[in-house]
Design a protein around this motif. Structure first.
Motif, PDB file in Angstrom:
ATOM      1  N   VAL A 220       0.844  -1.195   0.000  1.00  0.00           N
ATOM      2  CA  VAL A 220       0.000   0.000   0.000  1.00  0.00           C
ATOM      3  C   VAL A 220       0.880   1.246   0.000  1.00  0.00           C
ATOM      4  O   VAL A 220       0.681   2.177  -0.788  1.00  0.00           O
ATOM      5  N   MET A 221       1.867   1.261   0.885  1.00  0.00           N
ATOM      6  CA  MET A 221       2.810   2.379   0.904  1.00  0.00           C
ATOM      7  C   MET A 221       3.582   2.473  -0.408  1.00  0.00           C
ATOM      8  O   MET A 221       3.750   3.562  -0.982  1.00  0.00           O
ATOM      9  N   LEU A 222       4.052   1.331  -0.908  1.00  0.00           N
ATOM     10  CA  LEU A 222       4.782   1.323  -2.174  1.00  0.00           C
ATOM     11  C   LEU A 222       3.890   1.764  -3.328  1.00  0.00           C
ATOM     12  O   LEU A 222       4.366   2.390  -4.286  1.00  0.00           O
ATOM     13  N   GLY A 223       2.605   1.450  -3.261  1.00  0.00           N
ATOM     14  CA  GLY A 223       1.681   1.889  -4.299  1.00  0.00           C
ATOM     15  C   GLY A 223       1.560   3.403  -4.352  1.00  0.00           C
ATOM     16  O   GLY A 223       1.515   3.992  -5.442  1.00  0.00           O
ATOM     17  N   PHE A 224       1.518   4.049  -3.189  1.00  0.00           N
ATOM     18  CA  PHE A 224       1.482   5.508  -3.171  1.00  0.00           C
ATOM     19  C   PHE A 224       2.781   6.097  -3.731  1.00  0.00           C
ATOM     20  O   PHE A 224       2.761   7.134  -4.400  1.00  0.00           O
ATOM     21  N   ILE A 242       1.055  15.013  -3.135  1.00  0.00           N
ATOM     22  CA  ILE A 242      -0.057  14.446  -2.362  1.00  0.00           C
ATOM     23  C   ILE A 242       0.139  12.942  -2.171  1.00  0.00           C
ATOM     24  O   ILE A 242      -0.013  12.406  -1.053  1.00  0.00           O
ATOM     25  N   PHE A 243       0.492  12.247  -3.247  1.00  0.00           N
ATOM     26  CA  PHE A 243       0.675  10.795  -3.136  1.00  0.00           C
ATOM     27  C   PHE A 243       1.873  10.451  -2.247  1.00  0.00           C
ATOM     28  O   PHE A 243       1.824   9.457  -1.509  1.00  0.00           O
ATOM     29  N   PHE A 244       2.918  11.259  -2.309  1.00  0.00           N
ATOM     30  CA  PHE A 244       4.072  10.935  -1.479  1.00  0.00           C
ATOM     31  C   PHE A 244       3.769  11.195   0.002  1.00  0.00           C
ATOM     32  O   PHE A 244       4.226  10.448   0.870  1.00  0.00           O
ATOM     33  N   VAL A 245       3.008  12.236   0.300  1.00  0.00           N
ATOM     34  CA  VAL A 245       2.582  12.445   1.688  1.00  0.00           C
ATOM     35  C   VAL A 245       1.710  11.279   2.151  1.00  0.00           C
ATOM     36  O   VAL A 245       1.801  10.848   3.310  1.00  0.00           O
ATOM     37  N   ALA A 246       0.882  10.748   1.251  1.00  0.00           N
ATOM     38  CA  ALA A 246       0.084   9.572   1.605  1.00  0.00           C
ATOM     39  C   ALA A 246       0.982   8.374   1.913  1.00  0.00           C
ATOM     40  O   ALA A 246       0.703   7.603   2.840  1.00  0.00           O
ATOM     41  N   ALA A 247       2.061   8.216   1.152  1.00  0.00           N
ATOM     42  CA  ALA A 247       3.004   7.123   1.429  1.00  0.00           C
ATOM     43  C   ALA A 247       3.654   7.313   2.802  1.00  0.00           C
ATOM     44  O   ALA A 247       3.774   6.353   3.580  1.00  0.00           O
ATOM     45  N   LEU A 248       4.077   8.542   3.104  1.00  0.00           N
ATOM     46  CA  LEU A 248       4.634   8.820   4.432  1.00  0.00           C
ATOM     47  C   LEU A 248       3.593   8.617   5.518  1.00  0.00           C
ATOM     48  O   LEU A 248       3.920   8.174   6.621  1.00  0.00           O
TER      49      LEU A 248
END
Length: 636
Positions: A220-224, A242-248
């Motif tokens: 899930v994290m890798l998907g973001f 936005i997507f990288f903040v979601a990964a963090l």
């Protein structure tokens, strides 16, 4: 009077298909015929569909094939199976689902910390809340807060395995498909090479064994992260933020990529021209994304405070208490600060040691020969780790900042992630998944299916999954480890099942012959094969030889030390390719080539001059002999 003009719509131009320039890397024409010979087995599966099968049919078949193997791995055991009292990562994820169901948000990061307290960012908590809600509707006993600890019923196992698979296919898989599409356009590769890369990435052994076997939600994290990369290739840097903040927000390990994406975004705002508006927009959208990430947690805390919820005593985290900062949880400001500081304290566990288990990084390897706690009085180990990591990532940040090109991002992401894995604080075996993802994404590049790249990507994946074998064996996943690892190796034509990447019988075996475009250097061949031999020999030792009684972890330590060297070699290759692809070394290499050519030319000229100036001197005795001879060579 002219007749009224009829509406005319010009015929749409047909979109020209980009022909794959990697076809020569995946297949060759048989001499004397028009038949195509695939270079490796995965090509043999997908090449017949080239130009004949619609992508709307082929992609679902690929996804079904990948899902079948993921679900088959889930049939086996998981982390903590039948191992009370803590049970393992499976129980941790289940426990977080029940915490978020039965406790207010203000208590999520404070509840029963010795027993799997929540220590991931808020997005993981929200994901656990959704999964727990769905599971409670099916069977409330699965997530009964005080009576379900260590619950291991088969029906719960099916549900938990399904949460991993569904989460992966909702986030990671769509992001990967879209990324491969954008990446292939950037690299000008065709649909066949793109599908081959997609299958190889989806069938990556390490991801499947950890998430669907050991039990995690790393994909899930890798998907973001992949979605962030895809947004950059699509020219949408704000969505990338936005997507990288979601990964963090899902897993703090995404920080492994943060230096690379920070340097790229900053460099893209300053070159080829300064764009302050873009820089301000990126900063604002990042702040808003972080605020939205913590908003439900803060709103829930304020709601609990307003309704007069009787909260138990919650001491401030150590880094607040050491500075003697008082936080009053009965006030809104104090409650918010206490909640945020506690979540940060749980997310970044600096109170732990430099490493917990045997892991193939620098600190564990050094600790094998010199006990690092002897340095604690000279310099704190977390600070030493921070300095070492900073030094390791600076070259990558410098290159991607100076040359902010999207094509360099997979190299940069892999390089910084490798640097964090090798030198940062509190590294786990599973953290190798982070550098492995962008490294494997290179299969979709222009050179990704060439012999050189396949050999290096295969080598990196083989070393990575091998370093995780002690963890997988402890979880009862030896059979899936062997099956999926050998399957991936067989599909891509890699050692020990194939030597096609390392040996081409059509190339003449002549000393001093110039290398073919995708041919590996002799040093690379020797290095890779030595590691393959060592990994195979280690498996034999681990299976049949008992370690000494006074060193029960000897084979695991050997695994970590050898793995550190192999991972360090992969990191060095990523660094070298990053510098080469950036073009920074072009001038230096061109000047070096000119200098070498001038040296060779001057040496040739010197040899010619020496040959001209050389005079043949005849000895005196020979002259006298020639004078004494007459015609016909007879003596007078």
């Amino acid at each position: 009077m002219s007749s009224p003009s009829t509406p005319h719509k010009p015929r749409k131009k047909k979109r020209q298909l980009v022909r794959s320039n990697t076809l020569s890397d995946i297949a060759t024409l048989e001499p004397g015929s028009n038949s195509i010979k695939p270079e490796f087995n995965l090509v043999a599966f997908l090449l017949p569909a080239r130009g004949t099968v619609s992508q709307w049919i082929l992609i679902p078949l690929i996804l079904i094939f990948a899902a079948l193997f993921r679900w088959s791995i889930g049939v086996w055991d998981y982390s903590g199976f039948n191992t009370p009292p803590m049970h393992g990562d499976y129980e941790a994820q289940r426990h977080w689902m029940e915490i978020t169901q039965h406790l207010p948000t203000s208590m999520w990061y404070f509840y029963d910390l010795p027993y799997w307290g929540l220590d991931y960012p808020p997005l993981t908590a929200y994901h656990s809340w959704i999964c727990g809600k769905i599971g409670t509707l099916i069977n409330p006993d699965w997530f009964a807060l005080y009576s379900s600890r260590g619950h291991e019923s088969p029906s719960l196992k099916v549900f938990m395995r399904a949460t991993v698979l569904v989460s992966e296919y909702l986030v990671y898989v769509p992001a990967l498909i879209i990324f491969i599409r954008h990446y292939s356009r950037n690299q000008q590769t065709g649909s066949t090479a793109r599908n081959i890369a997609l299958v190889a990435i989806l069938m990556q052994p390490s991801n499947m064994l950890i998430d669907n076997g050991h039990f995690q939600f790393n994909t899930v994290m890798l998907g973001f992260v992949v979605a962030s990369l895809s947004s950059i290739y699509a020219g949408r840097p704000l969505w990338a933020c936005i997507f990288f903040v979601a990964a963090l927000g899902f897993k703090q390990m995404a920080l492994y990529y943060a230096p690379a994406i920070f340097a790229y975004l900053l460099g893209s705002c300053l070159t080829p021209e300064v764009r302050p508006g873009r820089l301000i927009a990126i900063a604002i959208i990042t702040v808003i994304a972080f605020a939205a990430l913590f908003a439900p947690l803060i709103a829930g805390t304020l709601y609990d405070l307003r309704r007069g919820f009787d909260l138990p005593y919650r001491p401030p985290p150590p880094f607040i208490a050491e500075r003697k900062v008082s936080l009053d949880p009965s006030t809104p400001t104090g409650a918010i600060l206490l909640q945020i500081s506690q979540s940060i304290h749980r997310i970044f566990p600096f109170a732990r040691g430099l490493f917990e288990d045997k892991v193939a990084n620098f600190w564990c390897t050094v600790h094998t020969f010199y006990k690092l706690h002897n340095l604690q009085d000279l310099i704190p180990l977390p600070r030493l780790s921070m300095f070492a990591t900073l030094i390791a990532i600076l070259p990558t940040m410098s290159v991607i900042f100076a040359v902010p090109r999207p094509s360099l991002l997979p190299y940069a992401f892999a390089s910084t992630a490798y640097a964090f894995y090798l030198f940062s604080f509190q590294v786990h075996e599973k953290s190798i998944l982070l550098p492995l993802l962008p490294f494997t994404l290179l299969l979709g590049s222009r050179k990704g299916l060439s012999k050189e790249y396949r050999a290096w990507i295969g080598f990196a994946n083989a070393v990575a999954v091998w370093t995780m074998y002690p963890l997988l064996r402890r979880d009862g996943l030896r059979t899936p480890y062997v099956v999926v690892s050998l399957l991936w190796i067989w599909l891509l034509g890699l050692p020990p099942l194939s030597v096609s990447c390392y040996h081409d019988p059509e190339l003449p075996n002549v000393p001093g012959r110039p290398l073919a475009p995708d041919e590996l250097r002799t040093v690379t061949k020797i290095t890779h094969w030595w590691f393959y031999i060592l990994m195979g020999f280690w498996h034999l030792l681990f299976a049949f030889a008992e370690p000494p009684a006074n060193k029960p972890d000897l084979w695991i330590v050997v695994n970590a030390c050898i793995g550190f060297v192999g991972i360090g070699i992969c990191w060095g290759w990523c660094q070298w390719k990053l510098w080469l692809e950036s073009g920074i070394l072009d001038d230096y290499l061109a000047q070096s080539a000119k200098y070498l050519d001038s040296l060779l030319a001057s040496e040739e000229e010197a040899k010619d001059e020496t040959a001209k100036d050389t005079v043949t001197v005849t000895p005196v005795s020979e002259k006298k002999t020639e004078k004494g001879r007459g015609k016909g060579g007879k003596k007078k």
